[in-house]
Every structure is written in structure tokens, then in C-alpha cells.
Design an enzyme around this catalytic site. Sequence first.
Site, PDB file in Angstrom:
ATOM      1  N   HIS A 192      -4.419   1.083   7.706  1.00 38.06           N
ATOM      2  CA  HIS A 192      -3.160   1.672   7.890  1.00 38.06           C
ATOM      3  C   HIS A 192      -2.913   3.056   6.873  1.00 38.06           C
ATOM      4  O   HIS A 192      -2.520   3.987   7.271  1.00 38.06           O
ATOM      5  CB  HIS A 192      -2.182   0.398   7.639  1.00 38.06           C
ATOM      6  CG  HIS A 192      -0.641   1.084   7.479  1.00 38.06           C
ATOM      7  ND1 HIS A 192       0.208   0.326   8.342  1.00 38.06           N
ATOM      8  CD2 HIS A 192      -0.076   1.837   6.385  1.00 38.06           C
ATOM      9  CE1 HIS A 192       1.349   1.039   8.022  1.00 38.06           C
ATOM     10  NE2 HIS A 192       1.201   1.741   7.028  1.00 38.06           N
ATOM     11  N   GLU A 193      -3.635   2.662   5.850  1.00 38.06           N
ATOM     12  CA  GLU A 193      -3.217   3.934   4.739  1.00 38.06           C
ATOM     13  C   GLU A 193      -4.144   4.905   4.990  1.00 38.06           C
ATOM     14  O   GLU A 193      -3.705   6.028   4.737  1.00 38.06           O
ATOM     15  CB  GLU A 193      -3.617   3.037   3.320  1.00 38.06           C
ATOM     16  CG  GLU A 193      -2.587   2.116   2.657  1.00 38.06           C
ATOM     17  CD  GLU A 193      -1.233   2.503   3.042  1.00 38.06           C
ATOM     18  OE1 GLU A 193      -0.817   3.517   2.807  1.00 38.06           O
ATOM     19  OE2 GLU A 193      -0.502   1.306   3.083  1.00 38.06           O
ATOM     20  N   CYS A 247       6.004  -0.437   7.539  1.00 42.60           N
ATOM     21  CA  CYS A 247       5.600   0.827   6.864  1.00 42.60           C
ATOM     22  C   CYS A 247       6.655   1.377   5.980  1.00 42.60           C
ATOM     23  O   CYS A 247       7.953   1.057   6.441  1.00 42.60           O
ATOM     24  CB  CYS A 247       5.170   1.726   7.827  1.00 42.60           C
ATOM     25  SG  CYS A 247       4.621   3.374   7.085  1.00 42.60           S
ATOM     26  N   LEU A 248       6.408   1.701   4.624  1.00 44.37           N
ATOM     27  CA  LEU A 248       7.684   2.051   3.807  1.00 44.37           C
ATOM     28  C   LEU A 248       8.234   3.465   4.426  1.00 44.37           C
ATOM     29  O   LEU A 248       9.230   3.706   3.938  1.00 44.37           O
ATOM     30  CB  LEU A 248       7.040   2.219   2.293  1.00 44.37           C
ATOM     31  CG  LEU A 248       6.709   1.103   1.722  1.00 44.37           C
ATOM     32  CD1 LEU A 248       5.948   1.302   0.299  1.00 44.37           C
ATOM     33  CD2 LEU A 248       7.742  -0.079   1.612  1.00 44.37           C
ATOM     34  N   HIS A 266      -2.420   7.055   7.645  1.00 39.28           N
ATOM     35  CA  HIS A 266      -1.437   7.931   6.877  1.00 39.28           C
ATOM     36  C   HIS A 266      -2.246   9.262   6.489  1.00 39.28           C
ATOM     37  O   HIS A 266      -1.866  10.356   6.606  1.00 39.28           O
ATOM     38  CB  HIS A 266      -1.147   7.543   5.505  1.00 39.28           C
ATOM     39  CG  HIS A 266       0.307   6.494   5.937  1.00 39.28           C
ATOM     40  ND1 HIS A 266       1.347   6.897   6.673  1.00 39.28           N
ATOM     41  CD2 HIS A 266       0.531   5.480   5.743  1.00 39.28           C
ATOM     42  CE1 HIS A 266       2.098   5.831   6.809  1.00 39.28           C
ATOM     43  NE2 HIS A 266       1.712   4.896   6.308  1.00 39.28           N
ATOM     44  N   GLY A 268       0.979  -1.077   0.038  1.00 36.54           N
ATOM     45  CA  GLY A 268       0.049   0.167   0.074  1.00 36.54           C
ATOM     46  C   GLY A 268       0.882   1.284   0.192  1.00 36.54           C
ATOM     47  O   GLY A 268       2.214   1.232   0.247  1.00 36.54           O
ATOM     48  N   GLN A 283       2.494   9.881   2.100  1.00 33.11           N
ATOM     49  CA  GLN A 283       3.827   9.283   2.198  1.00 33.11           C
ATOM     50  C   GLN A 283       5.009   9.858   1.022  1.00 33.11           C
ATOM     51  O   GLN A 283       5.945   9.950   1.224  1.00 33.11           O
ATOM     52  CB  GLN A 283       3.927   8.063   2.178  1.00 33.11           C
ATOM     53  CG  GLN A 283       3.306   7.417   3.328  1.00 33.11           C
ATOM     54  CD  GLN A 283       3.044   5.842   3.204  1.00 33.11           C
ATOM     55  OE1 GLN A 283       2.046   5.119   2.711  1.00 33.11           O
ATOM     56  NE2 GLN A 283       4.245   5.085   3.606  1.00 33.11           N
TER      57      GLN A 283
HETATM   58  O1  K1U Z   1       1.858   2.161   4.110  1.00 29.54           O
HETATM   59  C1  K1U Z   1       2.782   1.689   3.679  1.00 29.54           C
HETATM   60  O2  K1U Z   1       3.769   2.249   3.858  1.00 29.54           O
HETATM   61  C2  K1U Z   1       2.786   0.339   3.113  1.00 29.54           C
HETATM   62  C3  K1U Z   1       2.938  -0.800   4.176  1.00 29.54           C
HETATM   63  C4  K1U Z   1       1.667  -1.384   4.239  1.00 29.54           C
HETATM   64  C5  K1U Z   1       1.241  -2.264   5.044  1.00 29.54           C
HETATM   65  C6  K1U Z   1       1.976  -3.575   5.463  1.00 29.54           C
HETATM   66  C7  K1U Z   1       1.677  -4.272   6.297  1.00 29.54           C
HETATM   67  C8  K1U Z   1       0.655  -4.249   7.243  1.00 29.54           C
HETATM   68  C9  K1U Z   1      -0.461  -3.195   6.962  1.00 29.54           C
HETATM   69  C10 K1U Z   1       0.062  -2.256   5.971  1.00 29.54           C
HETATM   70  C11 K1U Z   1       3.790  -1.744   3.430  1.00 29.54           C
HETATM   71  O3  K1U Z   1       3.574  -2.405   2.384  1.00 29.54           O
HETATM   72  S1  K1U Z   1       5.235  -2.390   4.209  1.00 29.54           S
HETATM   73  C12 K1U Z   1       6.105  -3.528   3.162  1.00 29.54           C
HETATM   74  C13 K1U Z   1       5.245  -5.011   3.424  1.00 29.54           C
HETATM   75  O4  K1U Z   1       4.755  -5.351   4.386  1.00 29.54           O
HETATM   76  C14 K1U Z   1       5.363  -5.957   2.290  1.00 29.54           C
HETATM   77  C15 K1U Z   1       5.948  -5.660   1.128  1.00 29.54           C
HETATM   78  C16 K1U Z   1       5.946  -6.688   0.225  1.00 29.54           C
HETATM   79  C17 K1U Z   1       5.214  -7.959   0.105  1.00 29.54           C
HETATM   80  C18 K1U Z   1       4.395  -8.047   1.211  1.00 29.54           C
HETATM   81  C19 K1U Z   1       4.498  -7.116   2.284  1.00 29.54           C
HETATM   82 ZN    ZN Z   2       2.517   3.020   6.020  1.00 28.18          ZN
END
Ligand code: K1U
Ligand code: ZN
Length: 167
Positions: free
Chosen positions: A133-134, A91-92, A137, A46, A51
Site C-alpha cells: 500500500h505504501e 488510507c489516511l 503511494h 503506515g 501523502q
Molecule cells: O497509507 C496510509 O494511509 C496508512 C494506512 C495503511 C494501511 C491500512 C490498512 C491496510 C493497508 C495499509 C492506515 O494506516 S489506515 C488506518 C488503519 O488502518 C489503522 C489505524 C490504527 C490501527 C490499525 C489500523
Molecule cells: Zn494510504
Amino acid sequence: MPLLPILRFPDPRLKTPAVPVEKLDDSIRRLARDMAETMYEAPGIGLAATQVDVHKRLIVIDASETRDQLLVLVNPELVESDGVQFCEEGCLSVPGIYDKVERAEHVVVRYLDLSGQTQTIAADGLLAVCLQHEMDHLQGKVFVEHLSLLKQMRIKAKLLKQSRITA
Ligand code: K1U
Ligand code: ZN
């Protein structure tokens, strides 16, 4: 297509509340495309406009295993939520930090798609977590703010130290 730079916690710009998209035009469609590419490249499941330092209510999500079910949600609003689940989140904007957060088990979200049509999505499991989560943000809230103050202080110190090393 350009990859967009992602703000890193504790950047104060992550606290900016997003405003609704007033006009769903080509600039919004271009932003959604660039955000999707940035999310897939990261990789993430997401990304919220906040962000990438754009303070409009726009998110992209692909929580599918096959990475081919892109959702673009303009002006998303939570219309229903129930139950409780604890899911490990990342979270990225908070690289390298993962922790369990309490979220609703089931949510219903209303939004506009890129053609301006009102849509509703009902979700549970990881997709429900990602939607919450999004949408956090967009309100200026990062997932670590669901953790204890002690954990937040440790995470802030760790990321600030990392940013000094890489600067
Ligand atoms: O909002 C963001 O920063 C993105 C975040 C979203 C998220 C992840 C986990 C739980 C809730 C919300 C991410 O994508 S972090 C990276 C990640 O979890 C992931 C990356 C690649 C494949 C699978 C997961
Ligand atoms: Zn995030």
C-alpha cells in the site's frame, strides 16, 4: 515535533511519482521522525512521504499490535512477491473508506535504513499489505484505484462533498 498535514484523495498531488532519496542527511531523518509522529497520532499503521506532499521514496510503517516496531524505509524496492491475499484496507488520505484489495501474500523488500545500510525485510499478512500500500503511494497510486471505476466515482463524490461541507 510538528504533525504534518496529510493530502486527501482526490488531491492531484497524490499522483506524483516519488524520486529516490539521493543524500540520506539530517533533513531526511527529521522528515522520517515527523512522519512517524504523524502516523502514530492519526492513528495509522503506515505513511508515505507522498501523502505529506514530499515526493521522495520514504515510508514509515508500524503494523505491530504493541505500536513499538517502527520501520523507516528509504528507497524501498520490491524484490520478490508471491501468493494472493485479500485484505480490508484503509488510507489516511481517504478517510472513512475501507475496502478489500487483492495483494501479494508474501513480499521481500530491499531498502536503506536511516544510517544508509541496505536492509531486506520479508513479510506476509498485514505487514506485507501495508508495504505494498505504501509503495503504491510512492508511485502515485491510492488503494481505491484497485477498486472498480464505479466505486472510485462514488468515493470521489463522497469525499468532494465532505470537503465542501468542511471548507
Ligand atoms: O497509507 C496510509 O494511509 C496508512 C494506512 C495503511 C494501511 C491500512 C490498512 C491496510 C493497508 C495499509 C492506515 O494506516 S489506515 C488506518 C488503519 O488502518 C489503522 C489505524 C490504527 C490501527 C490499525 C489500523
Ligand atoms: Zn494510504
